[in-house]
Design an enzyme around this catalytic site. Structure first.
Site, PDB file in Angstrom:
ATOM      1  N   THR A  57       0.834  -1.208   0.000  1.00  0.00           N
ATOM      2  CA  THR A  57       0.000   0.000   0.000  1.00  0.00           C
ATOM      3  C   THR A  57       0.864   1.250   0.000  1.00  0.00           C
ATOM      4  OG1 THR A  57      -0.188  -0.070   2.421  1.00  0.00           O
ATOM      5  CG2 THR A  57      -1.926  -1.151   1.152  1.00  0.00           C
ATOM      6  N   HIS A  67       1.584 -17.326  -3.409  1.00  0.00           N
ATOM      7  CA  HIS A  67       0.337 -17.242  -4.177  1.00  0.00           C
ATOM      8  C   HIS A  67       0.594 -17.152  -5.681  1.00  0.00           C
ATOM      9  CE1 HIS A  67      -2.160 -15.750  -0.474  1.00  0.00           C
ATOM     10  NE2 HIS A  67      -1.922 -17.038  -0.456  1.00  0.00           N
ATOM     11  N   CYS A  81      -0.349 -21.377 -21.306  1.00  0.00           N
ATOM     12  CA  CYS A  81      -1.542 -21.956 -21.894  1.00  0.00           C
ATOM     13  C   CYS A  81      -1.977 -23.150 -21.048  1.00  0.00           C
ATOM     14  CB  CYS A  81      -1.295 -22.400 -23.332  1.00  0.00           C
ATOM     15  SG  CYS A  81      -2.760 -23.115 -24.132  1.00  0.00           S
ATOM     16  N   CYS A 130      -2.455 -18.061 -26.806  1.00  0.00           N
ATOM     17  CA  CYS A 130      -1.544 -19.130 -27.172  1.00  0.00           C
ATOM     18  C   CYS A 130      -1.335 -19.134 -28.685  1.00  0.00           C
ATOM     19  CB  CYS A 130      -2.118 -20.472 -26.715  1.00  0.00           C
ATOM     20  SG  CYS A 130      -1.143 -21.905 -27.250  1.00  0.00           S
TER      21      CYS A 130
END
Length: 250
Positions: free
Chosen positions: A29, A120, A128, A153
């Protein structure tokens, strides 16, 4: 917050044999990136559950690119904050052994950190979901998204997915394994800018505590582990400005 408190924190950092940091959205932030769950967080004005849901992405990937474009594909315009740069300096000087982050903004790398465990996932690579081996880097994907198109792709024309962990997907196994190992080895963990509500990332300080380590929490909202922290601060920016002075003077 007293100056002597930061001095005591810096002493803990210097004396730690295996210092690890865990960071959440609150760290970024200060770079102008809004967090998700804070009082002014992105969850309050957009349906992040859908934007980062794998089933929705499969059905309509344009939802992710339309909504996430403003805060993911402009990351190169953001500067690393004092928190990012001080953590990078702590690693460079040999104090910080590993940095576990829930963030997907690449700002820790921009701040100089090398051993970053992105629990994460990361937008550094787009791939793809159908064709093995098809990869696109973040710079190319960003250019395409900013032009108003979708990265596709070259083999099957399917829209590429960022290597961010969406709801409904498992966390990257290697990153999770490494994060647990580092948390267990840590005799001191800095818990920074995270409310410790999203698991399994929120479990990392528990691994440190159960292994006999200590935790320091710096966050502007309460966390479930505040009572177990040896030190607790609210203002990330102020704490790290003072830590920078300590580093510069050492």
């Amino acid at each position: 917050m007293k100056t002597q408190d930061i001095g005591a924190l810096f002493t803990l950092i210097k004396e730690a044999k295996h210092l690890v940091a865990l960071t959440g959205a609150g760290v970024s932030t200060l770079s102008g990136i809004r967090d998700f769950r804070g009082k002014n967080g992105l969850y309050n004005e957009m349906d992040a559950q859908k934007i980062f849901d794998i089933e929705y992405f499969i059905q309509d990937p344009s939802l992710y690119y339309d909504r996430a474009g403003s805060f993911i594909y402009n990351i190169d315009e953001k500067e690393a904050s004092i928190v990012h740069t001080v953590l990078g300096d702590l690693e460079k000087r040999g104090f910080l052994k590993a940095l576990i982050t829930q963030n997907i903004d690449l700002l820790h790398q921009k701040g100089g950190s090398k051993n970053v465990i992105e629990i994460h996932g990361s937008p550094r690579i787009h791939y793809c979901m159908r064709c093995a081996g098809v990869r696109m880097d973040f710079k190319e994907a960003t250019s395409i998204v900013r032009s108003g198109e979708l990265p596709k792709c070259p083999k099957c024309s399917r829209v590429l997915k960022p290597a961010i962990t969406f709801f409904g997907e498992s966390l990257p196994a290697d990153a999770l394994r490494e994060a647990v190992t580092e948390s267990q080895k840590a005799d001191l963990m800095l818990v920074l800018g995270t409310s410790l509500t999203v698991h399994p990332a929120a479990s990392m300080p528990d691994y440190t505590l159960r292994s006999g380590g200590r935790i320091v929490i710096v966050n502007n909202m309460p966390t479930p582990l505040d009572g177990q922290a040896v030190m607790r601060f609210d203002d990330l920016g102020l704490v790290f400005e003072e830590l920078k002075h300590c580093l510069d003077a050492s």
